[in-house]
Scaffold this motif. Structure first.
Motif, PDB file in Angstrom:
ATOM      1  N   UNK A 159       5.902   5.228  10.459  1.00  0.00           N
ATOM      2  CA  UNK A 159       5.152   4.101  11.059  1.00  0.00           C
ATOM      3  C   UNK A 159       5.121   2.743   9.514  1.00  0.00           C
ATOM      4  N   UNK A 160       4.307   3.859   8.852  1.00  0.00           N
ATOM      5  CA  UNK A 160       4.480   2.570   7.310  1.00  0.00           C
ATOM      6  C   UNK A 160       5.620   2.230   6.714  1.00  0.00           C
ATOM      7  N   UNK A 161       6.438   3.182   7.111  1.00  0.00           N
ATOM      8  CA  UNK A 161       8.102   2.927   6.510  1.00  0.00           C
ATOM      9  C   UNK A 161       8.555   1.696   6.967  1.00  0.00           C
ATOM     10  N   UNK A 162       8.487   2.442   8.678  1.00  0.00           N
ATOM     11  CA  UNK A 162       9.247   0.576   8.931  1.00  0.00           C
ATOM     12  C   UNK A 162       8.188  -0.334   8.600  1.00  0.00           C
ATOM     13  N   UNK A 163       7.050  -0.307   8.778  1.00  0.00           N
ATOM     14  CA  UNK A 163       6.221  -1.684   8.754  1.00  0.00           C
ATOM     15  C   UNK A 163       6.523  -2.291   7.393  1.00  0.00           C
ATOM     16  N   UNK A 164       6.872  -1.623   6.248  1.00  0.00           N
ATOM     17  CA  UNK A 164       6.551  -2.129   4.795  1.00  0.00           C
ATOM     18  C   UNK A 164       8.374  -2.737   5.289  1.00  0.00           C
ATOM     19  N   UNK A 165       9.157  -1.925   5.564  1.00  0.00           N
ATOM     20  CA  UNK A 165      10.983  -2.326   5.853  1.00  0.00           C
ATOM     21  C   UNK A 165      11.042  -3.640   6.332  1.00  0.00           C
ATOM     22  N   UNK A 166       9.965  -3.710   8.264  1.00  0.00           N
ATOM     23  CA  UNK A 166      10.029  -4.672   8.252  1.00  0.00           C
ATOM     24  C   UNK A 166      10.150  -4.133   9.741  1.00  0.00           C
ATOM     25  N   UNK A 167       9.429  -3.854  10.863  1.00  0.00           N
ATOM     26  CA  UNK A 167       9.498  -4.317  12.080  1.00  0.00           C
ATOM     27  C   UNK A 167      10.269  -4.160  13.456  1.00  0.00           C
ATOM     28  N   UNK A 168      11.285  -3.867  13.741  1.00  0.00           N
ATOM     29  CA  UNK A 168      12.382  -4.402  14.609  1.00  0.00           C
ATOM     30  C   UNK A 168      13.236  -4.898  14.286  1.00  0.00           C
TER      31      UNK A 168
ATOM     32  N   UNK B  16       7.851  -7.589   6.568  1.00  0.00           N
ATOM     33  CA  UNK B  16       8.281  -6.586   6.163  1.00  0.00           C
ATOM     34  C   UNK B  16       9.685  -7.381   5.287  1.00  0.00           C
ATOM     35  N   UNK B  17      10.111  -6.188   4.440  1.00  0.00           N
ATOM     36  CA  UNK B  17      11.188  -6.417   3.161  1.00  0.00           C
ATOM     37  C   UNK B  17      12.108  -6.942   4.192  1.00  0.00           C
ATOM     38  N   UNK B  18      13.143  -6.012   4.897  1.00  0.00           N
ATOM     39  CA  UNK B  18      14.601  -6.974   5.354  1.00  0.00           C
ATOM     40  C   UNK B  18      14.472  -8.155   5.867  1.00  0.00           C
ATOM     41  N   UNK B  19      12.408  -8.591   6.390  1.00  0.00           N
ATOM     42  CA  UNK B  19      12.932 -10.417   6.652  1.00  0.00           C
ATOM     43  C   UNK B  19      11.987 -11.317   5.610  1.00  0.00           C
ATOM     44  N   UNK B  20      11.789 -10.758   5.152  1.00  0.00           N
ATOM     45  CA  UNK B  20      11.018 -11.888   3.933  1.00  0.00           C
ATOM     46  C   UNK B  20      11.554 -12.556   3.496  1.00  0.00           C
ATOM     47  N   UNK B  21      11.170 -13.487   3.029  1.00  0.00           N
ATOM     48  CA  UNK B  21      11.693 -14.989   3.075  1.00  0.00           C
ATOM     49  C   UNK B  21      12.814 -14.929   1.216  1.00  0.00           C
ATOM     50  N   UNK B  22      13.191 -15.687   1.151  1.00  0.00           N
ATOM     51  CA  UNK B  22      14.613 -15.773   0.981  1.00  0.00           C
ATOM     52  C   UNK B  22      13.866 -16.048  -1.390  1.00  0.00           C
ATOM     53  N   UNK B  23      12.722 -16.163  -1.552  1.00  0.00           N
ATOM     54  CA  UNK B  23      12.201 -15.724  -2.385  1.00  0.00           C
ATOM     55  C   UNK B  23      11.353 -14.467  -2.880  1.00  0.00           C
ATOM     56  N   UNK B  24      11.280 -14.245  -1.812  1.00  0.00           N
ATOM     57  CA  UNK B  24      10.999 -12.963  -1.604  1.00  0.00           C
ATOM     58  C   UNK B  24      11.681 -11.598  -2.398  1.00  0.00           C
ATOM     59  N   UNK B  25      12.916 -12.042  -1.601  1.00  0.00           N
ATOM     60  CA  UNK B  25      13.749 -11.239  -1.491  1.00  0.00           C
ATOM     61  C   UNK B  25      14.273 -11.411  -3.057  1.00  0.00           C
ATOM     62  N   UNK B  26      14.923 -12.507  -3.846  1.00  0.00           N
ATOM     63  CA  UNK B  26      14.770 -12.684  -4.754  1.00  0.00           C
ATOM     64  C   UNK B  26      13.768 -11.727  -5.377  1.00  0.00           C
ATOM     65  N   UNK B  27      12.943 -11.970  -5.943  1.00  0.00           N
ATOM     66  CA  UNK B  27      11.702 -11.782  -6.338  1.00  0.00           C
ATOM     67  C   UNK B  27      11.994 -10.001  -7.058  1.00  0.00           C
ATOM     68  N   UNK B  28      12.558  -9.251  -5.494  1.00  0.00           N
ATOM     69  CA  UNK B  28      12.486  -8.113  -5.340  1.00  0.00           C
ATOM     70  C   UNK B  28      13.481  -7.516  -6.308  1.00  0.00           C
ATOM     71  N   UNK B  29      14.633  -8.180  -6.295  1.00  0.00           N
ATOM     72  CA  UNK B  29      16.118  -8.526  -6.203  1.00  0.00           C
ATOM     73  C   UNK B  29      15.642  -8.090  -8.321  1.00  0.00           C
ATOM     74  N   UNK B  30      15.028  -9.405  -8.660  1.00  0.00           N
ATOM     75  CA  UNK B  30      14.657  -9.780 -10.301  1.00  0.00           C
ATOM     76  C   UNK B  30      13.669  -8.877 -10.792  1.00  0.00           C
ATOM     77  N   UNK B  31      12.796  -8.321  -9.883  1.00  0.00           N
ATOM     78  CA  UNK B  31      11.802  -7.519 -10.743  1.00  0.00           C
ATOM     79  C   UNK B  31      11.973  -5.984 -10.457  1.00  0.00           C
ATOM     80  N   UNK B  32      13.273  -5.427  -9.876  1.00  0.00           N
ATOM     81  CA  UNK B  32      14.344  -4.820 -10.690  1.00  0.00           C
ATOM     82  C   UNK B  32      15.133  -4.002 -11.837  1.00  0.00           C
ATOM     83  N   UNK B  33      16.004  -5.442 -11.257  1.00  0.00           N
ATOM     84  CA  UNK B  33      16.764  -5.610 -12.382  1.00  0.00           C
ATOM     85  C   UNK B  33      15.663  -5.648 -14.129  1.00  0.00           C
ATOM     86  N   UNK B  34      14.806  -6.423 -14.103  1.00  0.00           N
ATOM     87  CA  UNK B  34      13.872  -6.563 -15.357  1.00  0.00           C
ATOM     88  C   UNK B  34      13.652  -4.878 -15.337  1.00  0.00           C
TER      89      UNK B  34
END
Ligand SMILES: Nc1ncnc2c1ncn2[C@@H]1O[C@H](COP(=O)(O)OP(=O)(O)OP(=O)(O)O)[C@@H](O)[C@H]1O
Ligand SMILES: [Mg+2]
Lengths: 259, 540
Positions: free
Chosen positions: B313-322, B371-389
């Motif tokens: 359940x935690x996995x799905x909630x973090x990733x985005x339910x539905x 969830x991550x899959x439904x996060x806003x554009x800014x948040x997705x960009x932040x995730x990608x950049x954070x990992x790239x950093x």
């Protein structure tokens, strides 16, 4: 006319009667929400149901569509006894309804909302057919240009029409509308009146529960009055406006306006 | 078109799809590159003309040298585990995210399927001691069929349970589903002859791909074989789930989730659709369970415990339910987090996984509730950049003379900086110069480009555009890391240092990348007013 109806009803199922209710009652632990109500509806009839708050109008709809099981009494549709059937089955034989408060599928868009009623009709239909049918239902209620909007951002007037589009999509012979004009502006209410008239002209029987009597009384052919679960009056809008019991129970001094 | 619009458009639907394609490519290629020297893979050999595969082999090199990946085979096994969890999570999402029937006991289906698969594969010899009934026949099936058979029986169990329990809704349904695995658990502990009780069952027979006993799980070819098998099952299962979810049946499920009574009034047979959703979900959960049992070569009542239900359940909630993909994203994130980082960094500290799940869950629910899959554009960009950093931070200092070879001709000081930091500065300055068109010898630089280093070049550009914040994060995370582990906790990181650094860098980098544009905008508006070349005021 009404004489004729009762004669036919006594001689068994007939094409002249679409829906017949016999002594229908629903009690909620002593509260008689619907009490010994009997009436019948002919094909292509436009009927209004009025009554004060808590009179049992919504409960009556819930009984007709199977959401509640009656305490006593029977419901016949097209001569078939449908008492106690589950709602989806009742919807399939041709009774559709809307709810008093709008109930869209909030996270689906308008098109998907309109697609849902088409699914059970033919589960194996081509998906293009399904889409086209749904778009067509949206066109009939002027919502086609908003087909990709999720329902939760649509305004109340659009949602009311979306609800009606969905219930039309069931292709019902009898449509039960619970307060279709509530919360609407004059223009929006007029659009919905037009929809109801069109559907009625095509031969659909429609029952409307409504508190906005100015609109309702001009629209319908026959009015049923409920009070504390009982059917206290039945007749043309004019007759109802002059009925003493109805005036005392509900209409009050406004009655003359509708006469 | 305004350049900022271009950058903002980088995170639209199309880019999302590109990410998915990229993810699939990594799933398919990555483990092979880890195991096989890149130049010996025939297809890649043709594409890259016998030379090293630029970006991937570099990443591998750095990962290996810096201790980020550890042993190659281990990471393949982690990938297999991720895929299995992804199927499990997606199956939960299918019933709860799509049809809205909250299940708190999905472990029931996967655990049940494990036992069935085992019995069938091992040749189930009916011998119930109480009744003393020896029917004397053995059902023997190939392990693959055992897997499917187990899943089918799990689905059957779901039909049965669905008929009983799907009359109730919401909270009450949650309670009922919570109890189901507990009942199975106690049953498994009771019928010891069948289930092996607390010790569980262990044998090779359940394995679809013949694997040696557990100790040899680190054998390369075996791990790779199993990975390929799991990957195939994963693609088939996810494709099926997606097809159903996007079909009209999926639409009916969603309508039930949104408003049961409205759906019923439109002719949807709510009860049957609910049971169907439950059944399909249980089938895929069963598939995941069978694979999991094969991975560990072991079945025991622990797999029926509620921690498994909650993990999924935690996995799905973090990733985005539905969303189905949300479950997959969550499964990869958490499985990698636990197996690559936590188990190394907090070696021997119990309960770290659940603790970090909890923290992640709180952060997700606060900042991206859908969830991550439904996060806003800014948040997705932040995730990608954070990992790239974080990647840049680990990769660049870990190998000398890497980008420098490539840029030597155009670097301001002739390309001979020695320490990583100054290297980073000169390279980023140069690439910014290139980007704004201030470099005279661009033609000269381009003439040195070959297919060999083109991909590396692109990766470098992406990383170096953001290298200034990366450097700030570099320092911040180093300080935080040393402070947190060595001073406060007294843990000597040793080998796990790079993994820990990566983790800290991601954790500090994502918020930073998220807030940086906002901070920049605020400062810009306060001190310069409207930026001259942009000429557009955006209240934010
Ligand atoms: N599920 C229920 N359980 C118990 N009592 C109920 C239930 N549904 C309705 N009632 C009661 O039955 C009576 C009739 O309610 P109903 O909703 O049918 O009134 P109504 O005529 O539709 O009123 P309104 O004009 O306000 O919509 C009310 O007193 C209500 O409280
Ligand atoms: Mg009502």
């Amino acid at each position: 006319m009404s004489l004729n109806t009762s004669q036919v009803a006594s001689s068994g199922p007939d094409e002249n009667i679409l829906l017949e209710i016999k002594n229908l009652s629903k009690h909620f632990e002593g509260l008689k929400a619907v009490d010994q109500v009997s009436f019948s509806i002919k094909p292509a009839e436009l009927i209004g149901v009025i009554g004060p708050n808590g009179a049992g109008k919504t409960t009556l709809f819930n009984l007709l569509t199977g959401f509640l099981k009656p305490t006593a009494g029977e419901i016949f549709f097209n001569g078939k006894n449908i008492t106690g059937w589950p709602p989806f089955k009742i919807s399939k034989i041709g009774i559709a309804r809307t709810f008093q408060l709008v109930r869209p599928f909030r996270f689906l868009d308008a098109l998907e909302n309109a697609m849902v009623p088409h699914i059970p009709q033919n589960i194996l239909a081509k998906s293009s057919t399904l889409r086209n049918k749904a778009i067509w239902s949206l066109i009939t209620v002027d919502l086609a240009e908003k087909k990709n909007y999720p329902a939760f951002i649509l305004p109340h007037g659009d949602l009311k029409r979306l609800d009606i589009a969905r219930s039309f999509a069931v292709q019902p012979r009898l449509l039960l509308l619970d307060e279709p004009f509530s919360g609407l502006s004059y223009e929006e209410a007029f659009r919905i009146q037009r929809l109801i008239r069109d559907a009625h002209e095509k031969g659909m029987s429609i029952v409307i529960v409504e508190h906005k009597l100015k609109i309702l009384m001009k629209l319908v052919e026959r009015v049923l009055v409920l009070d504390r679960g009982r059917l206290i009056g039945e007749g043309s809008p004019k007759e109802i406006a002059n009925n003493v019991e109805v005036i005392n129970a509900y209409l009050g001094t406004e009655a003359k306006e509708y006469g | 078109m305004d350049w900022r619009e271009i950058i903002e458009d980088l995170w639209d639907d199309v880019t999302d799809r590109a990410y998915y394609i990229f993810a699939v490519a990594i799933l398919i290629l990555f483990p092979f590159i880890l195991v096989t020297p890149p130049s010996t893979l025939p297809i890649l050999n043709i594409i890259f003309n016998g030379s090293r595969i630029p970006v991937l082999s570099d990443i591998y090199d750095f990962g290996y040298q810096s201790g980020l990946f550890g042993e190659n085979v281990w990471i393949i096994n982690i990938f297999s585990l991720c895929l299995i969890w992804a199927i499990f999570a997606a199956s939960w999402d299918f019933v709860t995210g799509y049809s809205g029937q909250v299940s708190f006991g999905h472990a029931a289906f996967w655990g049940f399927s494990m036992y069935v698969a085992y019995w069938v594969a091992a040749g189930f010899h009916v011998n119930i001691p109480i009744i003393d009934l020896d029917l004397g026949f053995r059902v023997e099936l190939e392990p693959l069929f055992a897997l499917i058979f187990g899943a089918l029986l799990a689905a059957l169990l779901a039909v049965f349970l669905g008929i009983i329990s799907l009359r109730v809704r919401g909270f009450y349904l949650a309670i009922i589903t919570l109890v189901i695995p507990l009942i199975l658990n106690s049953l498994a502990n009771t019928f010891v002859e069948l289930t092996g009780g607390n010790y569980g069952l262990q044998s090779d027979v359940t394995r679809v791909v013949p694997l040696p006993p557990l100790g040899d799980l680190f054998d390369e070819t075996h791990a790779l074989n199993f990975y390929i098998f799991v990957l195939l099952v994963f693609f088939v299962a996810i494709t099926l789930m997606m097809l159903i979810a996007f079909s009209r049946v999926g639409l009916a499920f969603q309508s039930i989730r949104e408003d049961e009574e409205a759906a019923e009034s439109l002719g949807i047979n709510v009860r049957n659709y609910k049971i169907l959703a439950f059944t399909l979900s249980a089938f895929f959960a069963g598939i995941a369970g069978g694979l999991y049992a094969q991975w560990f070569n072991y079945v025991s009542p622990t797999y029926l415990e509620s921690s498994y239900s909650f993990q999924v359940i935690i996995m799905c909630v973090i990733g985005g339910v539905g969303t189905i993909t949300g479950g997959i994203i969550g499964a990869f994130l958490l499985t990698i987090l636990v197996n690559v980082f936590l188990k190394n960094v907090f070696r021997g500290v119990h309960g770290m996984d659940m603790l970090s799940f909890g923290i992640l869950l709180i952060i997700t629910l606060r900042y991206m509730p859908y969830g991550l899959a439904r996060s806003t554009k800014d948040q997705k960009r932040a995730c990608v950049l954070g990992i790239l950093f974080a990647l840049a931070w680990i990769i660049i200092p870990s190998r000398e003379g890497w980008g420098v070879e490539l840029f030597s001709s155009i670097l301001p000081n002739n390309g001979n900086p020695t320490d990583p930091l100054s290297k980073l500065i000169s390279i980023s300055v140069t690439s910014i110069l290139i980007l704004i068109g201030k470099v005279d010898n661009l033609g000269q630089m381009l003439s040195t480009l070959t297919l060999d280093n083109l991909l590396t070049f692109i990766a470098l550009i992406i990383i170096f555009i953001f290298s200034i914040p990366a450097m700030i994060i570099f320092l911040i995370s180093e300080i935080i890391g040393i402070f947190l582990f060595e001073v406060i906790m007294g843990i000597n990181l040793g080998e796990a240092l790079n993994k820990a650094k990566f983790l800290i860098c991601v954790v500090t980098g994502i918020p930073f990348a998220f807030y940086l544009p906002k901070i920049f905008r605020t400062i810009r508006l306060r001190y310069w007013g409207v930026w001259p070349s942009v000429g557009r005021y955006e209240p934010d």
